[in-house]
Write a protein that holds these residues in place. Structure first.
Motif, short mmCIF file in Angstrom:
data_model
loop_
_atom_site.label_atom_id
_atom_site.label_comp_id
_atom_site.label_asym_id
_atom_site.label_seq_id
_atom_site.Cartn_x
_atom_site.Cartn_y
_atom_site.Cartn_z
N GLN A 29 10.56 -3.12 -7.00
CA GLN A 29 9.36 -3.90 -7.37
C GLN A 29 8.13 -3.52 -6.53
O GLN A 29 7.42 -4.38 -6.00
CB GLN A 29 9.65 -5.40 -7.20
N PRO A 30 7.83 -2.22 -6.45
CA PRO A 30 6.63 -1.80 -5.68
C PRO A 30 5.34 -2.37 -6.26
O PRO A 30 4.36 -2.58 -5.53
CB PRO A 30 6.66 -0.28 -5.75
N GLU A 31 5.37 -2.66 -7.57
CA GLU A 31 4.17 -3.22 -8.21
C GLU A 31 3.83 -4.60 -7.64
O GLU A 31 2.69 -5.05 -7.70
CB GLU A 31 4.36 -3.26 -9.73
N LEU A 32 4.85 -5.25 -7.09
CA LEU A 32 4.67 -6.60 -6.55
C LEU A 32 4.56 -6.58 -5.02
O LEU A 32 3.68 -7.21 -4.43
CB LEU A 32 5.88 -7.45 -6.96
N TYR A 33 5.46 -5.79 -4.40
CA TYR A 33 5.58 -5.87 -2.93
C TYR A 33 5.15 -4.59 -2.22
O TYR A 33 5.24 -4.50 -1.01
CB TYR A 33 7.03 -6.21 -2.56
N GLY A 34 4.67 -3.59 -3.00
CA GLY A 34 4.20 -2.36 -2.39
C GLY A 34 5.32 -1.36 -2.12
O GLY A 34 6.50 -1.62 -2.38
N SER A 35 4.93 -0.22 -1.56
CA SER A 35 5.91 0.87 -1.37
C SER A 35 6.25 1.09 0.10
O SER A 35 7.01 2.00 0.42
CB SER A 35 5.34 2.17 -1.97
N THR A 36 5.70 0.28 0.97
CA THR A 36 6.04 0.38 2.40
C THR A 36 7.39 -0.26 2.65
O THR A 36 7.64 -1.37 2.20
CB THR A 36 4.96 -0.32 3.26
N THR A 37 8.26 0.45 3.35
CA THR A 37 9.60 -0.09 3.62
C THR A 37 9.55 -1.10 4.77
O THR A 37 8.60 -1.12 5.56
CB THR A 37 10.58 1.04 4.00
N LEU A 38 10.58 -1.90 4.87
CA LEU A 38 10.66 -2.87 5.97
C LEU A 38 10.67 -2.13 7.31
O LEU A 38 10.00 -2.55 8.26
CB LEU A 38 11.89 -3.76 5.84
N SER A 39 11.38 -1.02 7.34
CA SER A 39 11.45 -0.25 8.58
C SER A 39 10.06 0.21 9.01
O SER A 39 9.69 0.15 10.18
CB SER A 39 12.37 0.96 8.37
N ASP A 40 9.26 0.63 8.02
CA ASP A 40 7.88 1.05 8.34
C ASP A 40 7.03 -0.15 8.76
O ASP A 40 6.20 -0.05 9.68
CB ASP A 40 7.25 1.74 7.13
#
Ligand code: CA2
Length: 149
Positions: free
Chosen positions: A20-31
């Protein structure tokens, strides 16, 4: 003494950046966590991080932070809308906290419009995407008054 901030992320946020990058973006939790640690260090503070899909584990981590951290930045995820236990834990340890949400929950389903935490938060940051974490950490370091004895 350098401030210590605890970043807590709740259930399903371990999927951040992968679904769901459209909702929460493409940055990972680790990042999010590593960028948060870098930002805190730049401000002369330390950032500890924790993520769990389990309400009791989040409660236990909040308890463990008592007398150890100066502020908490928390994205409780779905527990925002359900958890009296997390509210009680935050009030019980008397650590100031900032509530952060990636999305604007008030623009989403009605059941996301209520938070069990917001009325007790130093600040609520929402709708800024993962930049909200940077803003919350900055505010926690610069403005939140520690109650740590
Ligand atoms: O906007 C936020 O940060 C939320 O706390 C995110 C929660 C959901 C976290 C799930 O995150 C995922 C990320 C990627 C893929 C799947 C779930 C949601 O239940 C809250 O209402 C608002």
């Amino acid at each position: 003494m350098a401030k210590t901030i605890l970043l807590i992320n709740g259930p399903n946020l371990n999927l951040l950046g992968t679904r769901q990058p459209e909702l929460y973006g493409s940055t990972t939790l680790s990042d999010v966590e590593s960028q948060g640690k870098q930002h805190a260090e730049k401000l002369g503070a330390n950032l500890e991080t924790f993520q769990s899909n389990h309400e009791g584990a989040i409660v236990d981590r909040i308890h463990a932070a008592r007398h150890k951290v100066d502020a908490i930045v928390i994205n409780p995820a779905a527990y925002t809308h359900t958890s009296v236990a997390i509210r009680d834990a935050l009030l019980g340890v008397d650590i100031p906290f900032i509530e952060i949400h990636i999305t604007n929950t008030h623009a989403r389903e009605k059941f996301r419009h209520h938070s069990y935490l917001s009325d007790k938060a130093e600040a609520v940051i929402m709708g800024l995407g993962t930049f909200g974490y940077t803003a919350a950490i900055e505010h926690a370091v610069r403005n939140v008054k520690s109650r740590r004895q």
